[in-house]
Write an enzyme that holds these catalytic residues in place. Structure first.
Site, short mmCIF file in Angstrom:
data_model
loop_
_atom_site.label_atom_id
_atom_site.label_comp_id
_atom_site.label_asym_id
_atom_site.label_seq_id
_atom_site.Cartn_x
_atom_site.Cartn_y
_atom_site.Cartn_z
N HIS A 1 87.76 -15.22 50.95
CA HIS A 1 86.52 -15.56 51.64
C HIS A 1 85.36 -15.63 50.65
CE1 HIS A 1 87.90 -14.25 55.93
NE2 HIS A 1 88.69 -15.14 55.38
N GLU B 1 82.44 -14.25 50.69
CA GLU B 1 81.86 -12.94 50.38
C GLU B 1 82.72 -12.20 49.36
OE1 GLU B 1 81.43 -13.55 54.95
OE2 GLU B 1 82.83 -14.12 53.36
N CYS C 1 85.72 -8.54 54.99
CA CYS C 1 84.54 -8.73 54.13
C CYS C 1 83.47 -7.70 54.45
CB CYS C 1 84.00 -10.15 54.29
SG CYS C 1 85.10 -11.40 53.57
#
Length: 158
Positions: free
Chosen positions: A78, A80, A109
């Site tokens: 992801h 993040e 995350c």
């Protein structure tokens, strides 16, 4: 001259970062900021040196995995996560930073952001993960939808 507010500026950068994504389902960009300085950016996609999903295919699509579920069934990271990794790779302290992200974070995350010391998250669009929002609230991380953020007044310093 029509200057963007700091919030608009960083969110527009997050949207630009998202354009680097190699994900077939959702393009997400993240920008870590402290003291009006960009510390790290990240977008969702496969790890460095791994075949991108547009060539290898999307495992989540093949298995009909709904959005917000079974995050481990994916070749990519992801946005993040990639921003946190980039900061760590370059020795950048992100504790106390604000995350600008095109989507609200998933539970995985969120747990990483909490432990990394992120104090505020500003996101453009929601993500179907209620546990994520519950844990962020419990941890004291301030979470704001971008549409609710009041831009700094025109003529601001900075």
């Amino acid at each position: 001259m029509d200057r963007p507010s700091w919030e608009e500026y960083f969110m527009e950068i997050a949207q630009l970062v998202a354009r680097r994504s190699s994900c077939l389902r959702r393009q997400v960009g993240a920008v870590m900021v402290k003291g009006k300085n960009i510390l790290a950016t990240g977008y969702n996609g496969t790890p460095s040196g791994i075949t991108h999903c547009d060539q290898a295919g999307c495992l989540r699509q093949q298995l009909n995995v709904p959005s917000g579920e079974r995050h481990e069934l994916c070749r990519g990271l992801h946005a993040e996560q990639n921003a946190i990794i980039q900061a760590a790779k370059h020795g950048i302290n992100i504790a106390g930073a604000t995350l600008y992200c095109t989507n609200s974070p998933c539970i995985i995350c969120s747990k990483m952001l909490i432990n990394a010391g992120i104090h505020k998250i500003i996101y453009r669009e929601g993500y179907p993960d209620l546990l994520s929002m519950e844990m962020l609230e419990e941890s004291g991380v301030e979470v704001l939808e971008f549409s609710q953020v009041a831009p700094m007044a025109k003529g601001e310093q900075g």
